[in-house]
Scaffold this active site. Structure first.
Site, mmCIF file in Angstrom:
data_model
loop_
_atom_site.group_PDB
_atom_site.id
_atom_site.type_symbol
_atom_site.label_atom_id
_atom_site.label_comp_id
_atom_site.label_asym_id
_atom_site.label_seq_id
_atom_site.Cartn_x
_atom_site.Cartn_y
_atom_site.Cartn_z
ATOM 1 N N ASP A 1 33.911 40.898 38.970
ATOM 2 C CA ASP A 1 32.620 40.571 38.389
ATOM 3 C C ASP A 1 31.553 41.860 38.797
ATOM 4 O O ASP A 1 30.912 41.522 39.648
ATOM 5 C CB ASP A 1 32.136 39.061 38.905
ATOM 6 C CG ASP A 1 33.135 38.143 38.111
ATOM 7 O OD1 ASP A 1 32.595 37.594 37.358
ATOM 8 O OD2 ASP A 1 34.265 37.763 38.895
ATOM 9 N N HIS B 1 41.121 35.022 44.129
ATOM 10 C CA HIS B 1 40.381 34.252 44.969
ATOM 11 C C HIS B 1 41.066 33.993 46.393
ATOM 12 O O HIS B 1 40.435 34.333 47.244
ATOM 13 C CB HIS B 1 40.392 32.404 44.435
ATOM 14 C CG HIS B 1 39.618 32.354 43.160
ATOM 15 N ND1 HIS B 1 40.317 31.916 42.172
ATOM 16 C CD2 HIS B 1 38.432 32.520 42.844
ATOM 17 C CE1 HIS B 1 39.570 31.669 41.192
ATOM 18 N NE2 HIS B 1 38.232 32.210 41.476
ATOM 19 N N SER C 1 40.063 32.441 36.258
ATOM 20 C CA SER C 1 40.367 30.982 35.667
ATOM 21 C C SER C 1 40.403 30.780 34.230
ATOM 22 O O SER C 1 41.225 29.934 33.779
ATOM 23 C CB SER C 1 39.360 30.067 36.376
ATOM 24 O OG SER C 1 39.078 30.528 37.654
HETATM 25 P P1 AMP Z 1 35.030 32.516 39.710
HETATM 26 O O1 AMP Z 1 35.751 31.291 40.435
HETATM 27 O O2 AMP Z 1 35.561 33.028 38.628
HETATM 28 O O3 AMP Z 1 33.685 32.341 39.777
HETATM 29 O O4 AMP Z 1 35.091 33.637 41.077
HETATM 30 C C1 AMP Z 1 34.836 33.311 42.087
HETATM 31 C C2 AMP Z 1 35.037 34.858 42.999
HETATM 32 O O5 AMP Z 1 36.190 35.253 42.768
HETATM 33 C C3 AMP Z 1 34.047 35.701 42.404
HETATM 34 O O6 AMP Z 1 33.571 36.763 43.471
HETATM 35 C C4 AMP Z 1 35.154 36.690 41.610
HETATM 36 O O7 AMP Z 1 34.357 38.109 41.226
HETATM 37 C C5 AMP Z 1 36.254 36.676 42.425
HETATM 38 N N1 AMP Z 1 37.365 36.738 41.469
HETATM 39 C C6 AMP Z 1 37.760 36.289 40.406
HETATM 40 N N2 AMP Z 1 38.795 36.761 39.581
HETATM 41 C C7 AMP Z 1 39.028 37.873 40.453
HETATM 42 C C8 AMP Z 1 40.242 38.705 40.334
HETATM 43 N N3 AMP Z 1 41.020 38.843 39.443
HETATM 44 N N4 AMP Z 1 40.240 39.598 41.501
HETATM 45 C C9 AMP Z 1 39.436 39.640 42.526
HETATM 46 N N5 AMP Z 1 38.482 38.772 42.700
HETATM 47 C C10 AMP Z 1 38.320 37.932 41.485
#
Ligand code: AMP
Length: 281
Positions: free
Chosen positions: A150, A37, A186
């Site tokens: 994602d 994030h 997460s």
């Molecule tokens: P989430 O909170 O998991 O819904 O993720 C929010 C954003 O952070 C989304 O655009 C995800 O693709 C990105 N994201 C989550 N994990 C990673 C990671 N390991 N590397 C890069 N972006 C991430």
């Protein structure tokens, strides 16, 4: 950093930014922030005058029996991380405000949401498309930041922006990984120590496939068998899917060419983990 809960309050702040021609970068998340994030935040800060982060666990993108109720949360820690990363405004909306009782409108898309993750999560992307559209309408960002982790989400949101003529630029940021290669997520907190150790097989398998492709292997079935065998050699790994598809339209590929996406979802205990690589052949 300002923390805002009400949609109307955020809209007033956005209006004041627009009056002074500030460029707005937007990073939507479900919270429980990690370095994946913060890499999106860093990119947004680099490109824009103002960076807005949202934290919202969107009920509409979870199916029955999925982990909506148990999704990890730590708002106080998230606020500290966001502040340290230099976020200007963190938006923490309430589900009742985003989805009031008489809420009736959902955003959906043909084909793409039914593939890969959509096979086991049939309404997931409808929920994602709906919340992302709502948040884009509230925040009115110039640029939005999403993670390559994602991969299907990125392809679908890119299509949403194009199809609905949204005046938004989508910036895709590389996957941030732990030292053993596991993609940060997460949901990794749900892995017990044994599962956590074994989950490194996912990125290791993708790296192996990458080197096989770089050495000239173009037969998708051979590559698919290789990665399936690799992951199945880990006793607790339960494959949801492993697919080798076109990164443009998510259609299966027989002989590798162009931009190829190798994507997987595998369960380790309670945690369903996803990872992918994109290779230009
Ligand atoms: P989430 O909170 O998991 O819904 O993720 C929010 C954003 O952070 C989304 O655009 C995800 O693709 C990105 N994201 C989550 N994990 C990673 C990671 N390991 N590397 C890069 N972006 C991430």
């Amino acid at each position: 950093m300002r923390a805002i809960e009400q949609i109307t309050d955020l809209k007033a702040i956005i209006r004041s930014y627009k009056k002074t021609d500030k460029s707005i970068g937007f990073v939507p998340t479900m919270g429980y922030l990690h370095k994946g994030h913060t890499s999106l935040i860093k990119n947004s800060k680099h490109d824009n005058d103002i960076t807005i982060l949202s934290i919202f666990v969107n009920p509409a993108q979870f199916g029955p029996g999925e982990d909506f109720e148990s999704y990890p949360k730590d708002l106080q820690n998230d606020l500290q991380i966001a502040e340290k990363a230099g976020v200007d405004v963190v938006f923490i909306p309430n589900a009742e405000d985003l989805y009031p009782n008489n809420f009736k409108t959902y955003v959906d898309m043909k084909d793409l949401p039914k593939k890969l993750c959509g096979k086991s999560r049939p309404d997931h992307f409808k929920g994602v498309l709906t919340i992302v559209t709502k948040l884009f309408n509230i925040v009115e960002p110039h640029k939005v930041y999403f993670g390559q982790k994602d991969a299907q989400q990125v392809i679908i949101i890119n299509k949403l922006i194009k199809d609905l003529n949204m005046n938004i630029e989508l910036i895709v940021c590389p996957t941030v990984r732990e030292t053993d290669g596991l993609a940060m997520s997460s949901r990794n907190v749900n892995l017990n120590p044994a599962e956590r150790k074994k989950a490194a097989i996912l990125s290791q398998s993708l790296l192996e496939i990458e080197s096989l492709i770089k050495n000239g292997e173009k037969d998708a079935k051979k590559l698919h068998d290789h990665i399936v065998n690799n992951i199945n050699s880990v006793d607790i790994a339960v494959i949801d899917y492993i697919e080798i598809v076109s990164a443009d339209n998510l259609e299966p590929i027989v002989t590798l060419y162009g931009k190829v996406l190798i994507a997987l979802a595998v369960k380790f205990g309670k945690a369903r983990l996803i990872d992918n690589i994109i290779i230009e052949v």
